[in-house]
Each structure stands twice: as C-alpha cells, then as structure tokens.
Design an enzyme around this catalytic site. Structure first.
Site, PDB file in Angstrom:
ATOM      1  N   HIS A 294       0.706  -1.013  -0.017  1.00  0.00           N
ATOM      2  CA  HIS A 294      -0.014  -0.106   0.003  1.00  0.00           C
ATOM      3  C   HIS A 294       0.920   1.353   0.099  1.00  0.00           C
ATOM      4  CE1 HIS A 294      -2.697   3.100   1.369  1.00  0.00           C
ATOM      5  NE2 HIS A 294      -3.753   2.186   1.369  1.00  0.00           N
ATOM      6  N   CYS A 295       2.012   1.171   0.219  1.00  0.00           N
ATOM      7  CA  CYS A 295       2.886   2.424   0.453  1.00  0.00           C
ATOM      8  C   CYS A 295       3.920   2.623  -0.602  1.00  0.00           C
ATOM      9  CB  CYS A 295       3.790   2.107   1.872  1.00  0.00           C
ATOM     10  SG  CYS A 295       2.633   2.157   3.213  1.00  0.00           S
ATOM     11  N   ILE A 296       4.953   1.720  -0.884  1.00  0.00           N
ATOM     12  CA  ILE A 296       6.045   2.219  -1.551  1.00  0.00           C
ATOM     13  C   ILE A 296       5.611   2.598  -3.181  1.00  0.00           C
ATOM     14  CG2 ILE A 296       8.417   1.676  -2.359  1.00  0.00           C
ATOM     15  CD1 ILE A 296       8.051   2.093   0.764  1.00  0.00           C
TER      16      ILE A 296
ATOM     17  N   LEU B  96       2.961   3.917  -4.108  1.00  0.00           N
ATOM     18  CA  LEU B  96       1.719   5.165  -4.208  1.00  0.00           C
ATOM     19  C   LEU B  96       2.460   6.232  -3.635  1.00  0.00           C
ATOM     20  CD1 LEU B  96      -1.346   3.060  -3.008  1.00  0.00           C
ATOM     21  CD2 LEU B  96      -0.182   3.146  -5.065  1.00  0.00           C
ATOM     22  N   ASP B  97       3.137   5.992  -2.159  1.00  0.00           N
ATOM     23  CA  ASP B  97       3.248   7.454  -1.546  1.00  0.00           C
ATOM     24  C   ASP B  97       4.195   8.333  -2.215  1.00  0.00           C
ATOM     25  OD1 ASP B  97       1.758   6.038   0.288  1.00  0.00           O
ATOM     26  OD2 ASP B  97       3.498   5.603   1.574  1.00  0.00           O
TER      27      ASP B  97
END
Ligand code: NAD
Length: 441
Positions: A275-277, A279-280
């Site tokens: 969910h993070c790398i 997208l963020d």
C-alpha cells in the site's frame, strides 16, 4: 489556547482515562487500537466495513500476522470495542485517523477517504478533542485540508481543539519492530496540539520524535518511502545490468553488504508492492508540481520498478524457449501472491502483473501462497480468473513447465521445489548457488 481544555486532556491522557477513537481498523488502525487498549486506554474503533466491526464485536482478529488472542483479550477486558456509528466520535477524547490514501487511476492523490472521514469528525467535533491524522499524505494535508474541515464548525484548532499529524511506520510481519517500539514522529499545527499529541503517544510508544509542524511530519514519512522506492529501483536496475554482464547481483550485494559504513542493502525483486512504496512517492511528486517542480527520481523509480514484472516474464519465456517450449499452453505456478514475505497482504503485489502478463500470453497459471488462500479480485486486474492457492506437492511441481518465485515466504519448501520443478524463475535470490533448473530474474 484555552489552557484548561489542554490541561484537562493531558490529565485524561496521563491517567489513561482518555477514550481513544480510531477510524479505519486495517493494517495500521487495528495494531494501534491494540497498543492503546493493552496500555489500559479505553478504545473505540470506527470502520465503514461491517465485517471488521462485527469481528471485533466477537473478539476475533482478521489480520493474519496479528495474534487473534490479543483482539480477544482486549475485547474481553472491555478495553476495545468497535462501531460503525460515527456520531459516537463525540465520545472520544482523541481521534486517530488511519484510513486509506490510494492513488486515482491518473496516479494522483485520492483524498476521498480522508475528506469523508474529516467530514464525519467535523460533524461530531466538540471542544477539547485531539484529532491526529496517521494516513500517509502530502505535506499540507493536515494544516490545510483537515484544519479547513474542522474549522467549519466554528471551533478553532489551537484554541478549542487540537490537531496533529503522526505518520504510521507499521511494517507488517516485522518481528523486531511493531507499533510500540517504532519511534513515532509527531508534528502539531500549533504548539499546544504538538504537546498534547506527543503526550498521548508517549504513553504507548517507546519513543516519540517531535518535529516543528504537521507539514514536516508529513514530509518525514514521504521521505522515508521515496528513499525506499528509489533504492529498490536502483538495485533492480543493477540486477538487469549485471545479469547482462554475466554477474550475479546477489553475490555482489552479499559482498557489498560487508562494508561496515556507507552502504545500505536493498534487494532486487519482481517489482514493488504494498500500500505504501508504489503509491506514497507520487503524493510528493503531485504536491511538488504545485511548486513548479518535478520529482525526477520519483518518476524514474516508478518507471524502473513498474517494468520489473515484464522483465521477469521475458526471462521466463526465454528460458522456456531454450527448452523448446512456448509460453502459450505452458503450465506456470507462481509461488507467492503477497507483496512481501510472510504476510497475507496482496495489495499492489507484482504477482498480479506477472500472472496477468502470463495469462495474456496464453499460459495456464496457478499459484501457491500459504498466506493467501484465495486470490482477491483486484481493481487493476479485473480480467484475472478466480484462483485459489494450490497445495505444494511433488506432483503439482512436476506437472509445471515453470515455477516463478515471486514472494519468498519462509514456510515454503524450496528444496522440494528445486527437486521437482523442471524450471524455476527466481526473482528473490532464494537459490544462490547455480542450478541447471534455476534462472535468476
Ligand atoms: N499497511 C501499512 O503497512 C502502512 C504502513 C504505514 C502507513 N500506512 C498508511 O496508513 C493508512 C491506512 O493504511 P492501511 O494499510 O491500514 O489500510 P487498510 O485498507 O488496511 O485499512 C483502512 C481501513 O479504513 C477503513 N475505511 C475506509 N474508509 C473509511 C471511512 N470513510 N471511515 C472509516 N473507515 C474507513 C477500511 O474499511 C479499512 O478497514 C494509509 O494512508 C497507508 O498509506 C500503511
């Protein structure tokens, strides 16, 4: 600021009487809720997902790497409850927001969850409450977007209510670092908000790190994830280059990692996931454009990492070709669907891209993942056939034309795979010594 409001809240926090409302009971919110409940705080979780609210009501866990006994104990002692009735946000002394921050199909920040939640908090807001955003987001979200919503009530942040940002650094499945021993960065929109927010986390987290503003705290989180995204891309590019030169990137990395300073190891893989790398970093690139700047490192990291599943599939079809086989009609088993080892989270996993590409080429694809019994329907790959994890047996392996190691879960019997699979495409460096049936990708 109304110091009486501040001191009253500080008293409730220090005596663990403050009711903690946590919005979004997912991978971030549930462990956080447990951390507060286990330190004796009453916790009320809020979620739009009735299944999660129901599970907590029954004292059941639903995140595989979290011990369900912890949920059962927190519910049994009366410290944890959950509801879908957002009017009850008014009861909370502190409201921690842990809702998703995905990207739109145009790869821009999708703030709809934060906005929707902000409106619900606004509608229940009362003087003396602390609101903390934990969802990863661009600098300015708390100070501009969230503050704007809350102040529609006529209440003022820094005078009537407290507002801060504290990024979540959860690393699901990490046995050494969990919610309570990962230092927590906290930035308030004003000094009193910072004081109250830090006081709250000091009660449950081993160490807190104060920064000068919510905006800075938002930037800290994005910096950490941009750093990872760029380094993952770098090592993936090195893999491709060294492979062409006949050099094993894993041997290079093992040796380079012996340098006691100035080198930090990242491992190559089949792409990026979670969910993070993936997208963020684009949250920061989007905000940078508002300032007339483009983030070339972020865009380049995206280009390199997004290309990796294709590289893996290219390696596979070349290896099949050498064996006189076509991808079309071949049986391929993908090992690992989760985006990283030993967790059950398949979000943004490169495994789906690999499977999708293989299906489009006419391969007959199955998978095995001890943590993901059933492949969820994915918004990005709507055409994938429904699949369930197949039992990893000698017969299954022998019946495959190729096995692709996408995720290196520890409980998989890799010796069995090596013994029975005629071709293994290894994207994770599981097989270090050269073997005739292993191709590194
Ligand atoms: N998963 C991680 O490891 C991780 C690590 C650090 C930061 N984060 C960040 O934390 C945030 C949450 O991520 P997550 O992994 O916990 O997501 P998740 O999808 O696991 O959980 C989010 C929860 O919010 C609920 N939700 C959605 N809309 C809601 C609404 N309007 N009101 C109430 N609940 C709502 C969902 O039902 C879900 O239970 C994201 O910003 C993410 O980038 C995640």
């Amino acid at each position: 600021m109304n110091t009486a409001l501040r001191d009253d809240l500080l008293d409730k926090i220090r005596s663990h009487q403050a009711l903690i409302g946590i919005i979004g009971l997912g991978y971030v919110g549930l462990p956080l809720a447990l951390a507060f409940a286990e330190r004796g705080f009453p916790v009320l979780g809020f979620d739009v997902d009735a299944a999660k609210v129901g599970a907590i009501g029954r004292g059941e866990g639903y995140i595989k790497h979290l011990d369900p006994a912890r949920v059962a104990a927190a519910v049994e002692t009366g410290k944890l409850a959950a509801t879908a009735d957002f009017a009850r946000l008014r009861e909370a002394d502190a409201i921690l927001i842990c809702v998703p921050t995905p990207l739109t199909p145009q790869r821009e920040p999708d703030m709809s969850y934060v906005v929707e939640t902000g409106r619900k908090v606004r509608d229940a807001l009362r003087p003396g409450q602390l609101v903390v955003l934990e969802s990863t987001t661009y600098p300015g979200t708390t100070d501009e977007l969230l503050r704007g919503l809350l102040e529609e009530t006529g209440l003022r942040c820094g005078r009537d209510v407290f507002l801060a940002f504290s990024p979540e650094r959860e690393d699901p499945g990490n046995r050494s670092y969990q919610t309570t021993n990962i230092p927590k960065v906290v930035g308030g929109v004003d000094p009193d908000s910072a004081t109250v927010a830090r006081a709250l986390y000091d009660e449950v987290i081993a160490s807190t790190v104060a920064v000068s503003s919510a905006r800075t705290a938002e930037a800290v989180k994005l910096t950490e994830n941009v750093f990872r995204a760029v380094n993952i891309a770098l090592v993936n590019e090195l893999k491709v280059v060294y492979d062409r030169m006949g050099i094993d990137v894993w041997e290079v990395l093992d040796a380079a990692a012996t340098k006691p300073f100035g080198f930090m190891r990242f491992n190559p893989g089949p792409g990026w996931g979670g969910h993070c790398i993936p997208l963020d970093p684009f949250y920061l690139a989007w905000k940078a454009r508002e300032f007339g700047l483009s983030m070339r490192f972020v865009e380049l990291a995206g280009e390199v990492n997004v290309r990796m599943p294709e590289y893996v599939v290219d390696k596979l079809w070349l290896a099949l070709n050498e064996r006189g086989k076509a991808v079309k009609g071949s049986r391929v088993l993908v090992l690992g669907l989760a985006y990283k080892k030993d967790i059950d989270d398949p979000r943004e996993s490169p495994a789906f891209e690999v499977i999708d590409k293989l299906c489009r080429l006419g391969a007959r694809v199955g998978y095995h993942d001890p943590h993901v019994p059933r492949a969820p329907r994915m918004r990005t790959w709507p055409d994938l056939p429904p699949m369930v994890s197949e039992a990893l047996t000698a017969e299954l392996l022998a019946a495959q034309d190729a096995v692709v190691v996408v995720t290196d879960h520890t409980t998989v019997d890799y010796a069995l795979v090596a013994e029975h699979a005629s071709l293994i495409v290894d994207t994770r460096g599981v097989y270090r010594a050269p073997r005739p049936n292993v191709v590194k990708a």
